[in-house]
Design an enzyme around this catalytic site. Structure first.
Site, PDB file in Angstrom:
ATOM      1  N   ASP A   1      38.479  45.175  84.198  1.00 32.49           N
ATOM      2  CA  ASP A   1      39.888  44.831  84.122  1.00 32.49           C
ATOM      3  C   ASP A   1      40.112  43.762  83.054  1.00 32.49           C
ATOM      4  OD1 ASP A   1      42.582  45.088  85.372  1.00 32.49           O
ATOM      5  OD2 ASP A   1      42.283  42.949  85.756  1.00 32.49           O
TER       6      ASP A   1
ATOM      7  N   GLU B   1      39.361  47.817  80.000  1.00 39.23           N
ATOM      8  CA  GLU B   1      40.793  47.942  79.784  1.00 39.23           C
ATOM      9  C   GLU B   1      41.184  47.059  78.603  1.00 39.23           C
ATOM     10  OE1 GLU B   1      45.057  46.953  81.987  1.00 39.23           O
ATOM     11  OE2 GLU B   1      43.268  45.754  82.376  1.00 39.23           O
TER      12      GLU B   1
END
Length: 531
Positions: A224, A248
């Site tokens: 993330d 990400e």
């Protein structure tokens, strides 16, 4: 004595648990189904009406309820499951933005989230996936923790020293250093930014992720907010994990995104630049700009280290559902065919196959169970795409063969990857008297099969194929008919026991030598008792 030693070491080696550590090369051939644990499946007897659209609290999904409903995912042909973070989250009063049902509001990364189950539950999920020949990918958050003020009590976190966090500041989105060191969130729910330049943080995170991967037999990590962490952190962290890492990197800038793939960063990233191009090209209403995709194909080839490892998606928990952006289902089908049949690893967000239409957070995080896990047209398309792609991966060099752009017009785009010609159009469902001419490497009269309809196609002179749309804007996937043997498609037999599952088992990786060395003294002490 030597025989006794050999026998004892043999018993010892059998007692060691298997560790699955899939490489980037092994992940290249996978297709991934993404799940938010809280929203995928309910336990037996739970109220199915307790999670209306837009809910920002827990709805009841657990690791066990996912495990009990894996057939739905496997029957669609997926070979990996990506689950939301497993670490302990904020456990205080409900905030103005709800509760951390999503799993991204980290408290102590080293502890499991008891809302989703126990250690044994997570191990059971991992074991069940591996018994099916599927991989487990876990979402991890290392950039930040969650707080309710900009001066939180650090004693509840994994890192308890003030020096292990960056000082509070508001992100300047035009400054890369600010993006890495200032805090995400806001003053209502701030996300204190962990100082990932600090050697104590780097070491502790490395030990934690190595332990997590080994204990739960994790095959891959989704990272993330990867671009909000100093880039030199990632090779150390992922090196300790010993598994595939996909990050990400939110944004449409391909130059910025490409920095995060390679030996000095991550194995892969989610392909946001291509996602944005697909939205521009295919959504109705929209700009219908097919050249955006053609341009992104060229840029990806030039700038990414390995486009065949990038994560292809058109939905996730941070963007609107496709059906919220586009009113025509054929645009979904064409965009999905692009993601499955070109370079990269296809990722499908739970509910995408059910036509969910939520906008942004929290409306794009709907409960799955109202759909009753129906066998929709989209689910059937995905099943066929997975079956064909898995056949190609297991029987050819298709996954590692770079794609080629054959043609791009205002109405469509055609690609070649291996022996597969894919033609995608943006015209939508209504029939139109147009065509997309495609020049292929195939000789005249070569017999091809459209694997989506099983219709036979013959290549014209000069290798030409015309995508005709008098019946509407359907995608087309063409493959030499004589190569479809053992595919289980279009009347061809299937050499596998189950034609819907072309899966290969993850190879067990060796535990680090340090794990063995730690027990050798005890083992030798045991042996000396017999001398």
């Amino acid at each position: 004595m030597l025989h006794a030693l050999f026998f004892t070491f043999s018993l010892f080696s059998l007692a060691l648990p298997l560790v699955y550590a899939a490489t980037a090369d092994q992940w290249r051939g996978r297709s991934i189904y993404q799940v938010i644990i809280d929203r995928y499946a309910l336990p037996e007897g739970a109220d199915p009406n307790q999670c209306p659209s837009g809910s920002r609290t827990w709805c009841g999904g657990t690791w066990n309820t996912l495990r009990e409903n894996l057939d739905y995912i496997q029957d669609a042909g997926f070979t990996a499951v990506w689950i939301s973070p497993v670490s302990q989250n904020y456990e205080g009063p409900t905030t103005a933005y709800g509760d951390p049902y999503h799993g991204y509001w980290i408290a102590d990364a080293t502890k499991l989230n008891s809302r989703f189950g126990t250690s044994d539950d997570l191990k059971a999920l991992s074991a069940d996936l591996h018994s099916r020949g599927m991989y487990l990918m876990i979402d991890v958050v290392v950039n930040d923790v969650m707080a309710t003020s900009t001066t939180p009590d650090l004693s509840t976190y994994m890192f308890t020293e003030e020096s292990q966090y960056h000082p509070y500041c508001v992100i300047d989105w035009s400054n890369a250093t600010s993006e890495e060191q200032c805090w995400l969130g806001d003053t209502v729910v701030p996300l204190p930014d962990i100082n990932t330049e600090d050697p104590t943080v780097v070491s502790a995170f490395g030990d934690w992720i190595q332990s997590l991967v080994q204990e739960y037999n994790i095959d891959g990590l989704r990272i993330d907010a990867a671009k909000h962490v100093n880039i030199d952190f990632w090779p150390v962290f992922c090196g300790k994990a010993g598994v595939f890492c996909i990050g990400e990197v939110f944004g449409s800038d391909v130059d910025d995104a490409a920095l995060y793939q390679g030996p000095n960063s991550l194995d892969s990233i989610l392909n946001y630049p291509m996602y944005n191009a697909l939205v521009d090209a295919f959504t109705i209403p929209g700009t219908q700009n097919i050249s955006a995709v053609a341009d992104m194909i060229a840029q990806s080839k030039a700038k990414f280290k390995d486009p065949t490892l990038l994560g292809n998606f058109i939905e996730n928990q941070d963007v609107p559902r496709w059906a919220n952006l586009s009113v025509d289902p054929q645009t979904l089908y064409n965009a999905m065919v692009f993601n499955f049949m070109t370079d990269g690893i296809p990722i499908v967000y739970y509910g995408q196959e059910q036509g969910f239409s939520g906008n942004t957070d929290p409306y794009n995080r709907e409960a799955m169970w109202p759909s009753k896990y129906a066998n929709t047209t989209t689910y059937q398309l995905i099943t066929t795409l997975n079956q064909f792609r898995n056949f190609l991966v297991n029987n050819t060099q298709w996954a590692t063969t770079p794609m080629q752009l054959l043609t791009a017009s205002p109405y469509g785009i055609a690609t070649l990857k291996g022996d597969v010609v894919s033609i995608m159009t943006n015209i939508g469902s209504p029939p139109q008297n147009i065509s997309v001419p495609v020049y292929t490497p195939y000789g005249a009269s070569t017999a091809l099969t459209n694997i989506l309809t099983c219709q036979q196609w013959a290549v014209g002179s000069n290798g030409t194929i015309d995508g005709q749309y008098t019946l509407g804007g359907v995608p087309i996937i063409l493959y030499p008919s004589d190569l479809l043997q053992n595919s289980g498609l279009c009347g061809n037999s299937d050499s596998a026991a189950d034609s819907s599952k072309y899966i290969s088992f993850a190879m067990p990786a060796r535990r680090p030598v340090t794990s063995l060395l730690a027990v050798i003294p005890s083992l030798l002490g045991f042996l000396f008792c017999f001398l």
